[in-house]
Design a protein around this motif. Structure first.
Motif, PDB file in Angstrom:
ATOM      1  N   GLU A   1      -2.562  12.475 -14.325  1.00  0.00           N
ATOM      2  CA  GLU A   1      -2.122  12.627 -15.756  1.00  0.00           C
ATOM      3  C   GLU A   1      -1.947  14.030 -15.887  1.00  0.00           C
ATOM      4  O   GLU A   1      -2.400  14.666 -15.836  1.00  0.00           O
ATOM      5  CB  GLU A   1      -2.989  11.621 -16.638  1.00  0.00           C
ATOM      6  CG  GLU A   1      -2.219  11.164 -17.754  1.00  0.00           C
ATOM      7  CD  GLU A   1      -2.036  10.112 -18.023  1.00  0.00           C
ATOM      8  OE1 GLU A   1      -0.835   9.719 -18.007  1.00  0.00           O
ATOM      9  OE2 GLU A   1      -3.145   8.933 -17.824  1.00  0.00           O
TER      10      GLU A   1
ATOM     11  N   PHE B   1      -0.241  14.970 -22.421  1.00  0.00           N
ATOM     12  CA  PHE B   1      -1.154  14.934 -22.964  1.00  0.00           C
ATOM     13  C   PHE B   1      -1.252  15.596 -24.453  1.00  0.00           C
ATOM     14  O   PHE B   1       0.034  15.937 -24.568  1.00  0.00           O
ATOM     15  CB  PHE B   1      -1.858  16.615 -22.744  1.00  0.00           C
ATOM     16  CG  PHE B   1      -2.606  16.600 -21.007  1.00  0.00           C
ATOM     17  CD1 PHE B   1      -4.078  14.863 -20.932  1.00  0.00           C
ATOM     18  CD2 PHE B   1      -2.053  16.722 -20.036  1.00  0.00           C
ATOM     19  CE1 PHE B   1      -4.490  15.983 -19.601  1.00  0.00           C
ATOM     20  CE2 PHE B   1      -2.325  16.926 -18.886  1.00  0.00           C
ATOM     21  CZ  PHE B   1      -3.604  16.089 -18.477  1.00  0.00           C
ATOM     22  N   ASP B   2      -1.669  15.450 -25.181  1.00  0.00           N
ATOM     23  CA  ASP B   2      -1.716  15.932 -26.768  1.00  0.00           C
ATOM     24  C   ASP B   2      -0.792  17.435 -26.731  1.00  0.00           C
ATOM     25  O   ASP B   2      -0.688  17.678 -27.339  1.00  0.00           O
ATOM     26  CB  ASP B   2      -1.872  14.590 -27.790  1.00  0.00           C
ATOM     27  CG  ASP B   2      -2.104  13.726 -27.781  1.00  0.00           C
ATOM     28  OD1 ASP B   2      -0.974  12.738 -27.816  1.00  0.00           O
ATOM     29  OD2 ASP B   2      -2.808  12.288 -27.388  1.00  0.00           O
TER      30      ASP B   2
ATOM     31  N   LEU C   1     -11.085  15.691 -28.389  1.00  0.00           N
ATOM     32  CA  LEU C   1     -10.863  14.310 -27.303  1.00  0.00           C
ATOM     33  C   LEU C   1     -11.735  13.015 -28.171  1.00  0.00           C
ATOM     34  O   LEU C   1     -11.512  11.969 -28.117  1.00  0.00           O
ATOM     35  CB  LEU C   1     -11.814  14.847 -26.033  1.00  0.00           C
ATOM     36  CG  LEU C   1     -11.126  15.285 -24.813  1.00  0.00           C
ATOM     37  CD1 LEU C   1     -12.256  15.836 -24.484  1.00  0.00           C
ATOM     38  CD2 LEU C   1     -10.165  13.940 -24.687  1.00  0.00           C
TER      39      LEU C   1
ATOM     40  N   LYS D   1      -7.787  11.552 -28.966  1.00  0.00           N
ATOM     41  CA  LYS D   1      -6.718  12.559 -28.502  1.00  0.00           C
ATOM     42  C   LYS D   1      -6.457  13.196 -26.694  1.00  0.00           C
ATOM     43  O   LYS D   1      -7.656  13.569 -26.278  1.00  0.00           O
ATOM     44  CB  LYS D   1      -6.114  13.371 -29.043  1.00  0.00           C
ATOM     45  CG  LYS D   1      -5.801  13.706 -30.521  1.00  0.00           C
ATOM     46  CD  LYS D   1      -4.782  12.835 -30.566  1.00  0.00           C
ATOM     47  CE  LYS D   1      -4.949  12.948 -32.255  1.00  0.00           C
ATOM     48  NZ  LYS D   1      -3.192  11.871 -32.593  1.00  0.00           N
ATOM     49  N   LYS D   2      -5.586  12.854 -26.151  1.00  0.00           N
ATOM     50  CA  LYS D   2      -5.601  13.338 -24.583  1.00  0.00           C
ATOM     51  C   LYS D   2      -5.448  14.946 -24.451  1.00  0.00           C
ATOM     52  O   LYS D   2      -4.345  15.384 -25.234  1.00  0.00           O
ATOM     53  CB  LYS D   2      -4.216  12.547 -24.506  1.00  0.00           C
ATOM     54  CG  LYS D   2      -4.545  11.406 -23.570  1.00  0.00           C
ATOM     55  CD  LYS D   2      -3.351  11.196 -23.240  1.00  0.00           C
ATOM     56  CE  LYS D   2      -3.464  11.049 -21.898  1.00  0.00           C
ATOM     57  NZ  LYS D   2      -1.759  10.257 -20.800  1.00  0.00           N
TER      58      LYS D   2
ATOM     59  N   HIS E   1     -13.485  13.289 -18.212  1.00  0.00           N
ATOM     60  CA  HIS E   1     -12.338  12.571 -19.131  1.00  0.00           C
ATOM     61  C   HIS E   1     -11.181  13.163 -18.440  1.00  0.00           C
ATOM     62  O   HIS E   1     -10.058  12.988 -19.974  1.00  0.00           O
ATOM     63  CB  HIS E   1     -12.831  13.545 -20.376  1.00  0.00           C
ATOM     64  CG  HIS E   1     -13.402  12.022 -21.429  1.00  0.00           C
ATOM     65  ND1 HIS E   1     -15.026  12.741 -20.663  1.00  0.00           N
ATOM     66  CD2 HIS E   1     -13.666  11.149 -22.298  1.00  0.00           C
ATOM     67  CE1 HIS E   1     -15.586  11.709 -22.187  1.00  0.00           C
ATOM     68  NE2 HIS E   1     -14.961  11.232 -22.578  1.00  0.00           N
TER      69      HIS E   1
ATOM     70  N   ALA F   1     -10.009  16.201 -18.563  1.00  0.00           N
ATOM     71  CA  ALA F   1      -9.486  17.247 -19.567  1.00  0.00           C
ATOM     72  C   ALA F   1      -9.992  18.502 -18.679  1.00  0.00           C
ATOM     73  O   ALA F   1     -10.009  19.288 -20.060  1.00  0.00           O
ATOM     74  CB  ALA F   1     -10.002  16.749 -20.787  1.00  0.00           C
TER      75      ALA F   1
END
Ligand SMILES: Cc1cc2nc3c(=O)[nH]c(=O)nc-3n(C[C@H](O)[C@H](O)[C@H](O)COP(=O)(O)OP(=O)(O)OC[C@H]3O[C@@H](n4cnc5c(N)ncnc54)[C@H](O)[C@@H]3O)c2cc1C
Length: 389
Positions: A2, A5-6, A24, A28-29, A158, A160
């Motif tokens: 992805e 993101f936020d 997270l 939130k992304k 995640h 992230a």
């Protein structure tokens, strides 16, 4: 992977890691970029949390809030990550001066559930404590190395985390090409609504926040081992090492057992004789230097730490390693956090100096409340007054 993101967070030290986790968990992304080859003082920190500090033995700023928060936060993450990294360990502070001792003797009502004033020396032998000392029950120790690995694994799970060197040249803030990306953050092929810098001391040269009063402080720390010394096989010394396992000793310097939970559990079951489960590896330190900001270990620092340690502990050891980190301290002595006055899509969360382990969990939560709900940050923490200068 992805690409939108936020929140885009730069840095996976304690600040970036705990802030990312907090975001997270709120759904939130998030994406954290980190370059592990850069200096990261979180990895080498002793990890001590101490609510009563300084020569005057005073309660640290907001200690009640910080300690209530962290005593819930780290054990919760241990369960969630199925890992062991946080240890409640009392801190024993032998008095350094008669004045300190008299101050406490005169105000024994200061003794609380948290702080005990034992009338008799705690160790009796090997520890220099002629004036007795204070026992701070609410102390703790985070194995930052284990914690950072566990949280990195969680971030990877995640989607992230990316290992990447962030370069300001590739950052676009006011990309007006499309209405949608205006006032967002574009970094290479990554888009985010908000970027947060958690680069520790390297944010001193952050072009957007270079007026902040970050005052880097080099710290050196020694790893020592009692195991390889012949005379430590005596019964008396073994009992002493066993006892040192149960406290963080703090007089001029600190000495902290480098625990993991398996050892702690076994320790509780054994009563007589030292066995392989008693920790013989400790860390001790540390130094403060605002002038030499190189990452090189120095002979002076080693001597300074060893002189202090020998002043409090009469037990031979071997130094196995010396490490260096640069703390993101501040001239105000308070952390710094907030959103840039000209760029509403950019913030910083930094300046945790020598107390990152106890401060970051609480302030990550405060900062997220500020970002989501506009909760006011304490004035002393805000960054914008510095940006106006
Ligand atoms: C010797 C020593 C002992 C200490 N002992 C304690 C203690 O006992 N208790 C305590 O609470 N605190 C202690 N500290 C302080 C503690 O280490 C800090 O408060 C805390 O680690 C700060 O965390 P941070 O995330 O802000 O910074 P850092 O840990 O320095 O993390 C910054 C991160 O940003 C990354 N980064 C920077 N620039 C970029 C870029 N351009 N691209 C990608 N990534 C980037 C770095 O790689 C790093 O991972 C100690 C510090 C030292 C030096």
């Amino acid at each position: 992977m992805e690409k939108e993101f936020d929140y885009l967070i730069i840095g996976q030290g304690l600040a970036g890691s705990i802030l990312a986790y907090t975001l997270l968990e709120k759904g939130k992304k998030v994406l954290v970029l980190d370059e592990p080859k850069l200096q990261n003082c979180s990895k080498i920190a002793a990890g001590i949390c101490n609510p009563i500090t300084g020569r005057n033995l005073v309660r640290t700023w907001k200690s009640r809030e910080l300690f209530t928060f962290l005593n819930d936060f780290y054990p919760k993450l241990e369960k969630q990550f199925n890992s062991n990294f946080f240890f409640s360990v009392p801190i024993y502070r032998p008095f350094q001066t008669l004045e300190q001792q008299q101050d406490w003797s005169a105000q024994e009502e200061k003794a609380t559930e948290e702080v005990i004033y034992p009338k008799n020396p705690l160790f009796e032998k090997n520890v220099n404590e002629p004036l007795g000392g204070l026992l701070i029950k609410n102390g703790g120790h985070l194995r930052t190395d284990i914690f950072l690995e566990a949280i990195k694994k969680y971030l990877i799970e995640h989607n992230a985390y990316q290992e990447k060197l962030f370069d300001f040249d590739d950052l676009m803030l006011n990309d007006k090409a499309t209405k949608e990306s205006y006032q967002k953050v574009v970094y290479q092929d990554i888009k985010a609504n908000h970027i947060i810098f958690c680069r520790g001391v390297l944010d001193k040269t952050n072009p957007f926040f270079d007026k902040l009063p970050i005052a880097p402080a080099k710290g050196e720390i020694l790893h020592i081992d009692f195991d390889k010394i012949e005379e430590n096989k005596s019964h008396q010394n073994q009992e002493m090492i066993r006892k040192l396992n149960q406290f963080i000793l703090n007089k001029g310097c600190w000495l902290v057992p480098f625990k993991d939970k398996i050892i702690e559990n076994n320790l509780n079951n054994k009563v007589n004789g030292l066995d392989e489960n008693v920790i013989t590896t400790f860390r001790t330190g540390s130094t403060y230097n605002h002038d030499d900001l190189t990452l090189k270990p120095t002979e002076e620092a080693r001597q300074e730490i060893e002189t202090k340690l020998k002043g409090v502990l009469n037990l031979d050891y071997q130094v196995t390693k010396q490490e260096v980190g640069i703390r993101p301290s501040t001239r105000t002595r308070y952390p710094l956090m907030g959103t840039h006055k000209d760029y509403p899509q950019m913030s910083i969360f930094n300046g945790f100096g020598a107390k990152g382990v106890s401060m970051i969990p609480y302030f990550a939560n405060e900062f997220v409340e500020h970002l989501f709900n506009g909760k006011e940050l304490d004035k002393i923490l805000r960054v914008n007054k510095w940006l106006l200068k």
